[in-house]
Design a protein around this motif. Sequence first.
Motif: not given
Length: 314
Positions: A240-247
Amino acid sequence: MIHYLSFVGSVGAIYALLAIALVFIWGQAGIVNLGLAGFFAVGAYTAALLSVKMGLPFIVGVAAGAVTSAMTGVALTWITRRMDADYLAIVALGFAEALRLVLQNEAWLTGGTDGISGVPMPLRISSGSLAAEVYCGLVFAFLFLCGLLVRRLIRSPFGRALRATRDDAAVASMAGKNALAFRLKAFAVGAAVMGIAGALYAHLTSYIVPDIFSPTVTVYIFLAAAIGGHTRVRGALVGGAVITVLLEGSRYIASHTTVLTPAQTAAAREVLIGASLIAILNLRGAGLFSPRNERAPADSVGVENERVELKTCE
């Protein structure tokens, strides 16, 4: 800046909640749920309607969103109980899209394409200018509680039986385990967590429209679960943290690009996200936290061995 970071942190925690639900349904029960956005929408609209049109408190809306989403998940699983996993995934995807069309057209209830606005954020009055920061802490509290609950379920006898039905339903049935009952319970728990995430999102943004709950949300959460490891709660948090950073990172880069047109910038952003995720999954195919089966505690294993010995002696 602090308000923006609080908002992004809240969105990341909500994505992690959805990923935790997917870990339980997909990773532990082996059910591929492509209708994740639909259950997310059920929780969001339930909380928004109860809050805006009936004036009920925040916690009532969250609880109602969880219950409504869980009941919807149980109903969908029961209707598709004779279908294979692939067909269930297709039906769930169809359910999410059908629900989105209903939300768009039933304006008397959902506001149609105009959506529902004015969903109140709790503690806004008492916390004043720190409302976003306080709400971010509240969202993380829900994330902690749901993560703890799912982790306890995974390590419990229920979780071990659930994995047994996932790996081989026929063998589990021969051992006296009702595969359908376990699937219904797993989907209910996962859908309830999705409903909680939807309710929290509605109160965070104060405005929801059907277009928010597109299949893209499902894709993002599946990628988050795959990045972290689709059987681990810890993996869901990291994913969840990784996908938020990418977005958000790609949004920031795109907003500071002057060479491309807005349409080209949006397309390039999607390409950047896809390329980054493909690279991560190629480097770590099983996710950052590899799958593992939780074993029974040593004392319970000893008790089972004693029972077997007693039966043998008899």
